[in-house]
Design an enzyme around this catalytic site. Structure first.
Site, PDB file in Angstrom:
ATOM      1  N   HIS A   1      -2.117   3.271  -5.910  1.00 49.29           N
ATOM      2  CA  HIS A   1      -2.790   2.009  -5.582  1.00 49.29           C
ATOM      3  C   HIS A   1      -2.920   1.114  -6.813  1.00 49.29           C
ATOM      4  O   HIS A   1      -3.098  -0.101  -6.695  1.00 49.29           O
ATOM      5  CB  HIS A   1      -4.160   2.287  -4.978  1.00 49.29           C
ATOM      6  CG  HIS A   1      -4.572   1.282  -3.937  1.00 49.29           C
ATOM      7  ND1 HIS A   1      -3.868   1.073  -2.766  1.00 49.29           N
ATOM      8  CD2 HIS A   1      -5.597   0.400  -3.910  1.00 49.29           C
ATOM      9  CE1 HIS A   1      -4.447   0.125  -2.060  1.00 49.29           C
ATOM     10  NE2 HIS A   1      -5.494  -0.312  -2.731  1.00 49.29           N
TER      11      HIS A   1
ATOM     12  N   ARG B   1      -0.389  -1.600  -6.777  1.00 47.36           N
ATOM     13  CA  ARG B   1      -0.763  -2.724  -5.899  1.00 47.36           C
ATOM     14  C   ARG B   1      -1.764  -3.630  -6.613  1.00 47.36           C
ATOM     15  O   ARG B   1      -1.653  -4.862  -6.554  1.00 47.36           O
ATOM     16  CB  ARG B   1      -1.341  -2.176  -4.603  1.00 47.36           C
ATOM     17  CG  ARG B   1      -1.818  -3.226  -3.599  1.00 47.36           C
ATOM     18  CD  ARG B   1      -2.139  -2.514  -2.293  1.00 47.36           C
ATOM     19  NE  ARG B   1      -3.056  -3.240  -1.432  1.00 47.36           N
ATOM     20  CZ  ARG B   1      -2.676  -4.138  -0.515  1.00 47.36           C
ATOM     21  NH1 ARG B   1      -1.399  -4.435  -0.376  1.00 47.36           N
ATOM     22  NH2 ARG B   1      -3.571  -4.723   0.263  1.00 47.36           N
TER      23      ARG B   1
ATOM     24  N   TYR C   1      -9.771  -9.922  -7.452  1.00 44.39           N
ATOM     25  CA  TYR C   1      -8.745 -10.086  -8.479  1.00 44.39           C
ATOM     26  C   TYR C   1      -8.995 -11.303  -9.355  1.00 44.39           C
ATOM     27  O   TYR C   1      -8.441 -11.400 -10.447  1.00 44.39           O
ATOM     28  CB  TYR C   1      -7.359 -10.158  -7.829  1.00 44.39           C
ATOM     29  CG  TYR C   1      -6.999  -8.862  -7.152  1.00 44.39           C
ATOM     30  CD1 TYR C   1      -6.695  -7.736  -7.903  1.00 44.39           C
ATOM     31  CD2 TYR C   1      -7.029  -8.737  -5.768  1.00 44.39           C
ATOM     32  CE1 TYR C   1      -6.406  -6.527  -7.285  1.00 44.39           C
ATOM     33  CE2 TYR C   1      -6.737  -7.535  -5.149  1.00 44.39           C
ATOM     34  CZ  TYR C   1      -6.438  -6.434  -5.919  1.00 44.39           C
ATOM     35  OH  TYR C   1      -6.168  -5.234  -5.312  1.00 44.39           O
TER      36      TYR C   1
ATOM     37  N   ARG D   1       0.855  -1.184   0.000  1.00 50.13           N
ATOM     38  CA  ARG D   1       0.000   0.000   0.000  1.00 50.13           C
ATOM     39  C   ARG D   1       0.892   1.235   0.000  1.00 50.13           C
ATOM     40  O   ARG D   1       2.050   1.189   0.427  1.00 50.13           O
ATOM     41  CB  ARG D   1      -0.892   0.015   1.239  1.00 50.13           C
ATOM     42  CG  ARG D   1      -1.883  -1.138   1.340  1.00 50.13           C
ATOM     43  CD  ARG D   1      -2.711  -1.021   2.609  1.00 50.13           C
ATOM     44  NE  ARG D   1      -3.713  -2.078   2.705  1.00 50.13           N
ATOM     45  CZ  ARG D   1      -3.522  -3.230   3.348  1.00 50.13           C
ATOM     46  NH1 ARG D   1      -2.361  -3.468   3.947  1.00 50.13           N
ATOM     47  NH2 ARG D   1      -4.483  -4.144   3.398  1.00 50.13           N
TER      48      ARG D   1
END
Length: 330
Positions: free
Chosen positions: A273, A276, A308, A173
């Site tokens: 982000h 990530r 994901y 993060r």
């Protein structure tokens, strides 16, 4: 003296809207949305051949289903339900209904938008982008800024390269990345261990975890640490520094990453982000190990990581559409 004539249903709704406008002081746009919600309610009552004060909870549930089936979005349905709940709460205060038929009934959940991820080629291009010092100088607004950039260029490039490689290579993060120190210590939120190839980070809920660093991130960090040693005193702990020698802030990193994306030739808006998300998506595409991705990301619940799998499915669908002879559509 004759009794007062009962108010008609349109009159009741008009009175309630006036109450919202005068007593609650709702904005005009909100009043307009509520008026539309009440119009939907009236049409539904007419279709069921019932009065406004005869509505029961099962009617409301059925109407919510109908609105959803007609393509009305979850947010619009939630606004309608909020308006109906307020109306029946007011009618109860006026002693015109005994219960609120819309109480406790919820709108369908809105689908969560998929996190945006870079393609593998885009992520690699961003990680390998090395802005030329002469380009940075040319962008300077003043001669003084140009002179400063002539000396800052090499160290700034080394820092940015290390930050991108570490964030994309380990799935950190932004707060975890920016909180890293060079060495462990009592007040350290996180630190790096180059010898072990690990980053120790403090995640959400003050939970610590250890994530591996790839070879590219280790090389970039070694290069940055060599440059960093000539910029700050040994006792300074922050791993990544701003031009002023202080720990770089989230806003500074966000702005810097946007510039790096332009330097890499990326046309879309890139935010920290996204690196990530790209880490998680690319790792899942290659390994298929959802539990491992959950651990690396520091997610408390597997459901958070499962988003994901939807990204992975989109990738597979694109491959299928592009490659399979029976997938092409006219």
């Amino acid at each position: 003296m004759s009794a007062a004539r009962p108010l008609s249903e349109p009159d009741l709704i008009h009175r309630h809207l006036e109450h919202l406008r005068v007593q609650r002081r709702l904005a005009e746009r909100t009043l307009a949305m509520y008026a539309e919600a009440f119009a939907r309610l009236q049409r539904a009552c007419e279709a069921q051949r019932i009065g406004l004060t005869q509505v029961q909870a099962h009617h409301v549930r059925g109407w919510v289903g109908q609105l959803h089936g007609q393509g009305l979005g979850p947010r619009s349905i939630a606004i309608a339900l909020s308006a109906w709940r307020g109306l029946y709460r007011w009618l109860a205060q006026e002693h015109l209904v005994a219960t609120n038929p819309a109480e406790g009934i919820r709108a369908p959940k809105a689908p969560k938008p998929l996190p945006k991820a870079l393609t593998v080629d885009q992520a690699v291009a961003l990680a390998e982008a090395q802005p030329k010092p002469e380009v940075m100088v040319a962008r300077a607004a003043t001669a003084a800024a140009a002179r400063r950039m002539e000396t800052e260029g090499p160290w700034l490039s080394a820092r940015d390269h290390a930050m991108v490689e570490l964030m994309y290579g380990s799935g950190l993060r932004s707060a975890e990345l920016l909180g890293l120190d060079v060495h462990p210590g009592p007040g350290a939120h996180g630190w790096i261990d180059l010898q072990a190839g690990e980053a120790h980070v403090l995640g959400k809920g003050s939970k610590r975890r250890i994530v591996p660093m790839g070879a590219a991130a280790r090389r970039a960090l070694q290069a940055w640490l060599q440059v960093r040693a000539s910029l700050v005193a040994p006792q300074d702990s922050a791993l990544f520094l701003s031009r002023l020698g202080r720990r770089i802030t989230a806003a500074q990193w966000r702005k810097r990453l946007q510039q790096l994306a332009l330097d890499a030739g990326l046309t879309q808006h890139v935010h920290p982000h996204m690196l990530r998300h790209s880490f998680a998506s690319h790792l899942l595409q290659s390994s298929g190990d959802l539990r491992a991705v959950q651990e690396l990301l520091g997610h408390a619940h597997i459901g958070t990581t499962q988003v994901y799998t939807r990204l992975d499915h989109q990738h597979l669908a694109r491959v299928y559409d592009a490659a399979h002879p029976r997938a092409k559509r006219k």
